[in-house]
Design an enzyme around this catalytic site. Structure first.
Site, PDB file in Angstrom:
ATOM      1  N   GLY A  42      57.233  96.469 144.278  1.00  0.00           N
ATOM      2  CA  GLY A  42      56.384  95.580 145.059  1.00  0.00           C
ATOM      3  C   GLY A  42      54.982  96.120 145.276  1.00  0.00           C
ATOM      4  N   HIS A  43      54.160  95.289 145.907  1.00  0.00           N
ATOM      5  CA  HIS A  43      52.759  95.663 146.098  1.00  0.00           C
ATOM      6  C   HIS A  43      52.608  96.861 147.040  1.00  0.00           C
ATOM      7  CE1 HIS A  43      52.406  92.387 149.488  1.00  0.00           C
ATOM      8  NE2 HIS A  43      53.346  93.264 149.738  1.00  0.00           N
ATOM      9  N   ASN A  44      51.647  97.711 146.707  1.00  0.00           N
ATOM     10  CA  ASN A  44      51.278  98.891 147.506  1.00  0.00           C
ATOM     11  C   ASN A  44      52.371  99.948 147.592  1.00  0.00           C
ATOM     12  OD1 ASN A  44      49.517  96.495 148.927  1.00  0.00           O
ATOM     13  ND2 ASN A  44      48.423  98.447 148.875  1.00  0.00           N
TER      14      ASN A  44
END
Length: 342
Positions: free
Chosen positions: A240-242
């Site tokens: 997922g993001h980050n």
């Protein structure tokens, strides 16, 4: 090409037990061995094949004690699995690699492609992208605008690298991998709908990262989603993001890393491990298959199951679970005895 057992031992720093001039020219699993084949034995549960294998040379551990005679010549090394892998690497390096840029590829005039690169038919390299020396871009792969790809990278067929992402040296992306798609960011609105939050960050894959087929690494909302040096992700994984993953971490198929989780170095995640967002996992952590990680984990922990428990506690719990019907029956008998006394 043919190699003698003596030559193989020299490459691996091992010793020969048997005829040092025994020749091999192909590879085979120990249970499927044939004359002229090289095999290895690393897992003790396959040892029985050692005594029946038709392979000409078998790589085994230095300290293996034979229980029966063997017909094969043995090469004894400290780590048979690593030794065999090294030989496979040498073999692979002898296979001719594709070269040149196909006239059916599209390369924007502002893009830069280094020396000794391969760009296959229908590959696309967008404006401002840079591809380092010796990299391979196979057919139908897409390199977005402003992407930076290091030296010696491989993008197998049908790989997508979105705009602005960064790949270090020696990165390998397998077919269907998607690097830099939007992170899953949506905000609830007053009318009950979900409004999209722009994802303006990127993905950074450091040197030596390998990403499996159909694995997705989402771009950051801001900043970067980072996969550390030497980390290997299997097929069908979601990052997922980050998310930040440290160095030399490995994850098996269908593992999921939710947004903003922080993962240490030298970790090992079994298949279908689910990792919640915004948590921190230390260095050297291991999880069993189908583990559900909902909170922080300290360095070196070995965890399993749902709910997540230390490995030995999980195994004891499972042993108890199997016995529940018998335990229930005993409990009913005790309750009946107590009631009769009353």
């Amino acid at each position: 090409m043919k190699f003698t057992a003596e030559m193989l031992a020299g490459v691996l720093g091992g010793s020969v037990e048997g005829d040092p001039q025994t020749e091999v020219w192909t590879f085979a699993k120990i249970e499927e061995g044939a004359p002229g084949a090289l095999s290895f034995l690393a897992n003790p549960k396959y040892e029985h094949y050692l005594y029946t294998s038709k392979s000409s040379v078998i790589i085994v551990a230095s300290d293996l004690v034979l229980q029966q005679p063997v017909s094969a010549t043995l090469v004894r090394v400290e780590n048979p699995y690593a030794g065999f892998a090294k030989l496979l690497e040498i073999y692979e390096s002898t296979i001719a690699r594709p070269t040149g840029i196909s006239d059916k590829a599209h390369i924007d005039p502002t893009a830069k492609v280094g020396e000794n690169c391969y760009v296959g038919p229908f590959a696309v390299i967008e404006a401002g992208a840079e591809v380092g020396e010796g990299s391979l871009i196979y057919p139908h792969s897409y390199v977005g605008r402003g992407v930076k790809i290091g030296t010696g990278c491989t993008l197998n067929p049908n790989v997508t690298v979105y705009h602005g992402c960064r790949l270090g040296n020696g990165v390998v992306l397998h077919s269907g991998a998607v690097i830099g798609a939007d992170g899953f960011g949506f905000a609830p609105q007053e009318d009950g709908t979900f409004g999209k939050i722009p994802q303006i960050g990127n993905v950074v894959l450091e040197d030596g990262v390998e990403i499996g087929a159909n694995t997705c690494v989402d771009r950051a909302t801001m900043g970067s989603t980072v996969i550390g040096k030497g980390t290997k992700l299997d097929n069908q994984i979601q990052v997922g993001h980050n998310v930040v993953i440290g160095q030399n971490t490995v994850a098996a198929a269908q593992t999921g890393f939710a947004g903003s989780s922080k993962i240490g170095s030298n970790c090992m995640f079994g298949g279908q491990t689910g990792i919640a967002g915004h948590i921190t996992i230390g260095n050297g952590v291991k999880t069993g298959a189908k583990s559900g990680v909902m909170g922080d984990i300290p360095d070196g922990a070995v965890m399993m199951g749902v709910p997540l428990l230390p490995r030995m506690k999980h195994l004891r719990t499972q042993a108890l679970y199997i016995r529940l019907p018998e335990i229930e029956q005993r409990l009913r008998e005790v309750e009946k005895q107590l009631k009769d006394k009353e």
